[in-house]
Structures are given as structure tokens and as C-alpha cells.
Write an enzyme that holds these catalytic residues in place. Sequence first.
Site, PDB file in Angstrom:
ATOM      1  CB  CYS A 101      -0.933  -0.012   1.216  1.00  9.98           C
ATOM      2  SG  CYS A 101      -2.104   1.361   1.253  1.00  9.98           S
ATOM      3  CB  CYS A 198      -6.741  -1.822   6.513  1.00 13.73           C
ATOM      4  SG  CYS A 198      -6.203  -1.765   4.781  1.00 13.73           S
TER       5      CYS A 198
END
Length: 368
Positions: A101, A198
Site C-alpha cells: 500500500c 485493513c
Amino acid sequence: MKVLAALSGGVDSAVAAALAKEAGHDVTAVHMALSANQAQNRCGSRGCCTVEDASDARLAASMLGIPFYVWDMAETFEETVVEDFLNEYRRGRTPNPCVRCNEFVKFRELATRADALGFDAVCTGHYARVLRGPGGVELHRAKCIEKDQSYVLAVMGRQALEKVIFPLGEYESKSQVRAEAERRGLPMSAKPDSYDICFIADGDTRGFLRSHLGSKAGKIVDTEGAEVGTHSGAYQFTIGQRKGLNLGRPAADGRPRYVLGTDMKTNTVVVGASELLSVDGITATDAVLLTEPDDPALSGQVEVTLQYRAHGQQVPAKVHLEADGTLRAQLLIPTRAVACGQSLVVYSGDRAICEATIEQAFKQENGQ
């Protein structure tokens, strides 16, 4: 400077944006919508781009008096982070989605957009420090070692460091950051930290993998090849795993067994004693430099430390960087449970100088 502050909806990014503004920068806030299901709710400390997070980010920007925008990056996140996560497990490897990410979304896509819009820097709530050294910018560990995120940031590379601000790197504890938020009246001062992966809001990684990769019955065997259990997919196991093995036969010596490896072609999981996890050699590829290529620390001349998983221990070692970007490490103290697919970050003191992806971990013969 003209600064673009990434607001996640949490306390860290809100305080970072506040500090950037108070430092005199012209700050604009952006919330990155990374989930295709943006109407989902948080599950305690889990969740990605939920209704609450977007609302909290907007509220923080309003209270700080800075412009606020939402950028839909769900497609980029899905392609570069979630799909990579699944593909790595298909290969029997253990990925780190936070690293991907940071590499593809926060410090490539976000920084590219920020640059195109005329911003001078990107500000985030990561715990790390960017310092100016004799040879240029350097990435250092945060003063709060417990929250240090330099490990997952090293993949961004040296060029990206030129245009980032990490205001929280100088704080020595998370409680100090929460106090800063409370002092400014930011309601997320007591919001729980997010953790786990997440995009798996319920924390059930094995269930997430099963729903995407399916189930396939296979054997769990010991180092002699004897079957000691069964499983529903070798991709569900990682090196060093002890829990959730559901072994039908106890070890002859009664000691616990750990995952030593997986064979995706035969859908087999191998388990054994903990000492068999010990390695003193690592090969990693696709090195990303945060120092000069001729740094003595990358030629085996100087002792360095390695970190091979987030919040993992530091291991003394000597490393050699080859011309093709392959990093070879000799661990001066044997360590265990090194998983392929994870990032290997090389530190000189508290400075990160190189990041690479682990391809092999092994026990060297005769120290060679």
C-alpha cells in the site's frame, strides 16, 4: 510549502495535518477511499475506509480549517494491494499488504497526483523521521520505537523521501500524540488504533483467503513424510505458524510443532520442531536503495541490522548487494520463522538504507 495531508480518519493523520499547518504550510486534506464497499462500518479497531473513518477525516479537516477532498482509489488499491496479497498466498508466500500500500498507493499514486496538482510535499501520520544527511535525505526510525513504521516505508525509495513529511516521527510515545489531539479538541483523540489487515474488517484472514482461493484438501506431514494431519488449503499456512494446525498425531517427543514450509504444487504442509526454523542466510530481490550503491554497509564490510517483519526483532548481519538488485545476508545470530514474500529492511543504526523482498531463507553449511 503547499502540502497535501492524507487524512485516514484516525488520530495520527489528524495530528500530523495539524502540525503541518501550524508549521506554516498551506495544507489541503484528502481522504483516500480504498474500499469498494465504502458504506461498511468499523469492527472495533478493524476496517478500511469505513463510514466512520471518512466522516472523522472530514470533521478533522473542518476543525483544522483546511480544504477537504475524497479521492476514490479503490480500483488502484484492489489491483496493487489486494490482488498482490492473494497472488502471493497462491504462490505459498507471506505478503505484507502495508508495504504494498505504501509502495503503490500512498507514495506512488498519491504522490503522483499531488505533484501533478502542484503540491510540494505529502504529509502523513506515519511514525518515522526524514533527516537531511551529508548525501541527501535519509529515512530513520521514529523516536517512538514501539510505533516505528520505517520498516513498511523503506520500499518508497530515496526519491520519494524528498517530498514527504512525517511530523509524528519526533514524538516519543503514542500518548503524547493523543494528548496533542485532545489539546486541539479533535474528537478522534481516543479513537482505537487500527490493526491487522485493513481490508479484512472481521480479522478472519483464513476465511478471507478461503472465500477467494477456495478449499482443497491436502496433507500435513512431518519431516519424515509421515502424515500427521489434514488441511483445506496449503495457502492458509505460513512459516513458523504453530496455532490452528489441528494435528491428528502428537509428536513422538510431545513437543509442539511448527510450519516449516509449504509445497503449493502438491498442496502439502510440512511441520517440525522449532529448532528446524532457525536460519542464518537470506536471499532477497528487487532491492530499493535509500543510500548510495557504494555504501560500505552494502558490501559486507560493515555490520548492520536486519528487520524481516513488521515490529519484528533486529538481527545483526552482514549484507552484500549485487548488481542485479539481489541482496544476500549472512545473519550473525541465527533467527527463525523468516517467510518468503516479506520485506527485508537493512538498517545502519536507526537509518534504513535498503529494502528487498525475501526469496529464500536457509541454514548455511559451515558458515558459508
